[in-house]
Design an enzyme around this catalytic site. Structure first.
Site, PDB file in Angstrom:
ATOM      1  CB  THR A 290      43.627  55.272 -21.721  1.00 39.30           C
ATOM      2  OG1 THR A 290      42.016  55.221 -21.337  1.00 39.30           O
ATOM      3  CG2 THR A 290      44.761  54.187 -20.540  1.00 39.30           C
TER       4      THR A 290
ATOM      5  CB  CYS B   7      29.214  49.664 -15.069  1.00 44.52           C
ATOM      6  SG  CYS B   7      30.282  49.538 -15.627  1.00 44.52           S
TER       7      CYS B   7
END
Lengths: 382, 382
Positions: free
Chosen positions: A80, A324
């Site tokens: 990220t 999820c």
């Protein structure tokens, strides 16, 4: 690979995308590097220089796999962080040329967020298989004001490969740098040469989390956004043992990548064929131009979270693109952009150790699990 | 602690600030957590839940040491990331109140950079010992428009403790949150209660690099700056084994902190006394209100880099605040703000394993090393 928990010797872990168990050689490499390279590699003394040599060796090894020079390879605090730094830095260097960042609609949310923060975002749609509209992306890149283009090599949620070569040709001609997010593909398929910046994710290929890889071609102008006295790609530095373990794991998985490709591709074909027999299911993603180890499908009249839990009860760990994670109840923006079912979604990413027997057992258990969840929801008769 | 390299059994590593060798229990904890907690803790299946339990346990353990609730403890990608996120997020939440970020002049460069990026920075001077002018800082915090105040607990370069209690009293009364950078102090001295946000650095206390700790009081308003579907303090998540190892290391060093304080304080006193006998030296930092394990001094007519190299040749690894890193040739902004000698600087941070014998050997070697460097520079006669 089966990860035995006390009392549950038959666990089958099929959720290896983005966070796979460490490759055994990565553990060895980590231990070695912790003994030799615990010091700060920016220091001038022997311990620091030894740590710096480990980092340089790791950069060289990663560069060899990515088709890049050693000095083009940078370690970051994670995937990220790589995407954020790449977008912010490349966009800042091109501010005079424009402020539009052209992306596909199915990039990672971290990249889309970085793009919105760095400029105006031009989002290019994808087809029902998840493949970006290459003509539309090429056209968007050519519009004056484009500062940066970003296209993933493959989509980690649905496995579809993207036409990075075509887009890179246009981007180069237009003088617009192309950032390729290869976080779901490096270690699984051949790395393309068609990029200006490329981000790769050790945690996805059997290396550690807590470290990322960003390759930046020497010709690319960047304007790092951190303090001047820091590594622009890793302010505060990275963990040398993690970087070294990441590099060793990459070498290891690259060494049997072709064999693993054939083996896992066949298992995924088997899963796709078996799943398609279940009523009211949509098998998602490109059946051909795809990652070898990823299979994704969505069930009508099924809650994704409930299905993950039901499969977990039977010893199978899978992912889901619908609610999820604990951090979000939003459906996957990838599935939404593809125009496919966004609920009742199950995502499989096979490990290098996943066996044919484990896949067969999963295929045997899945239809019953789907039926039970549908019964719980009162749609058993459908 | 002596880190034996093949052929150099007598190495003495005295450069443990910010990157210390791992505590032995941290290695054990890491191994255990790698076996049990390699999965993504955001997942719903058994492997994910097991990883999440390890993270929660680590947060609870860290919270107990920092005097914070479990839910106030967040793991980040590293100490620099903690400082960046804390400044950006707290400043964004207070935008209506103002945009001035009040800092001391001797904060870490990463924090000063984040402050400049997030708003106008009001920098408060320090005295010759490195201690911030509390009256000036209190006055600056009271000025309307102050969004955030940041004051380190102790300065890692020179060891001086800061008056965080006084500043926090004023900041609370003025409604301005106080960020305390405790990256150089946690694990070495008692953690203060007087903070609204507190950043601590596992790599400094014998835990791993690649993970950071940020504590945020529940009453503090923050406006996270990352994607909505991510952990605002760690977009992309953190490595669970690193977080677990960091927490175990902190518990371990906290258990004998008081004994280590007395032992290392005496060794540092010895170093300060011995060093002050060398001609043309300035022993830097507060002799009383200081970290127990840090000693810093600057030599006239000496190049810091040359002295680090000379000591390294004799088996001693030390740091330097003048051109100490490969990434910068600038003198330390901390030493400059204190108005002390910025060149010829040597920084010692004792490990918990550093022995009295190692310190004595260092004190015996240092005068000769300084003389040789001065000779090389042609100032031997001075």
């Amino acid at each position: 690979m089966s990860h035995a928990t006390p009392g549950t010797p038959d666990r089958v872990h099929l959720d290896n995308g983005g966070r796979a168990p460490w490759h055994p050689l990565a553990r060895q490499a980590f231990e070695q590097a912790l003994a030799d390279g615990w010091a700060d590699p920016r220091r001038l003394h022997a311990e620091g220089r030894r740590a710096a040599r480990l980092v340089d060796g790791a950069r060289e090894a990663v560069g060899a796999v990515l088709g890049a020079r050693t000095q083009e390879i940078h370690f970051t605090p994670g995937h990220t962080a790589s995407l954020h730094a790449a977008v912010a830095s490349a966009a800042a260097a091109r501010r005079r040329a424009g402020s539009v960042i052209v992306t596909s609609a199915v990039e990672r949310s971290a990249l889309l967020h970085a793009a919105r923060a760095a400029g105006k975002q031009g989002s290019v749609p994808v087809d029902r298989l998840g493949r970006v509209d290459a003509d539309a992306m090429v056209a968007a890149v050519r519009v004056p004001g484009a500062a940066l283009a970003a296209l993933q090599h493959a989509n980690g949620e649905v496995g579809t490969l993207q036409p990075v070569g075509t887009v890179h040709d246009t981007a180069r001609a237009a003088g617009v740098p192309l950032l390729v997010d290869a976080g779901a593909s490096v270690g699984h398929v051949a790395v393309p040469e068609t990029w200006d910046l490329l981000a790769a994710d050790p945690a996805d290929w059997g290396g550690p989390a807590g470290v990322g890889v960003l390759a930046v071609r020497q010709r690319v102008r960047t304007a790092p956004v951190g303090p001047e006295d820091e590594d622009p790609w890793a302010p505060g530095g990275v963990s040398v043992p993690l970087a070294f373990a990441a590099a060793v794991a990459l070498q290891a998985v690259e060494a049997d990548r072709v064999a693993q490709d054939a083996r896992r591709r066949e298992l995924v074909d088997r899963i796709r064929a078996e799943v398609s027999r279940i009523p009211d299911v949509e098998v998602v993603g490109d059946p051909r131009g795809r990652l070898p180890h990823v299979a994704t499908f969505s069930f009508l009249y099924v809650d994704g979270e409930a299905l993950v839990t039901e499969l977990d009860r039977h010893g199978f760990a899978v992912g889901s693109g619908s609610a999820c994670t604990a951090s979000t109840l939003e459906p996957s923006h990838v599935l939404a952009a593809m125009g496919v079912l966004t609920h009742g979604n199950v995502r499989i990413a096979l490990d290098r150790g996943t066996t044919a027997d484990e896949v067969d057992r999963f295929c045997a258990v899945l239809p019953g699990a789907v039926a039970r969840v549908r019964e719980m929801l009162g749609v058993g008769g459908l």
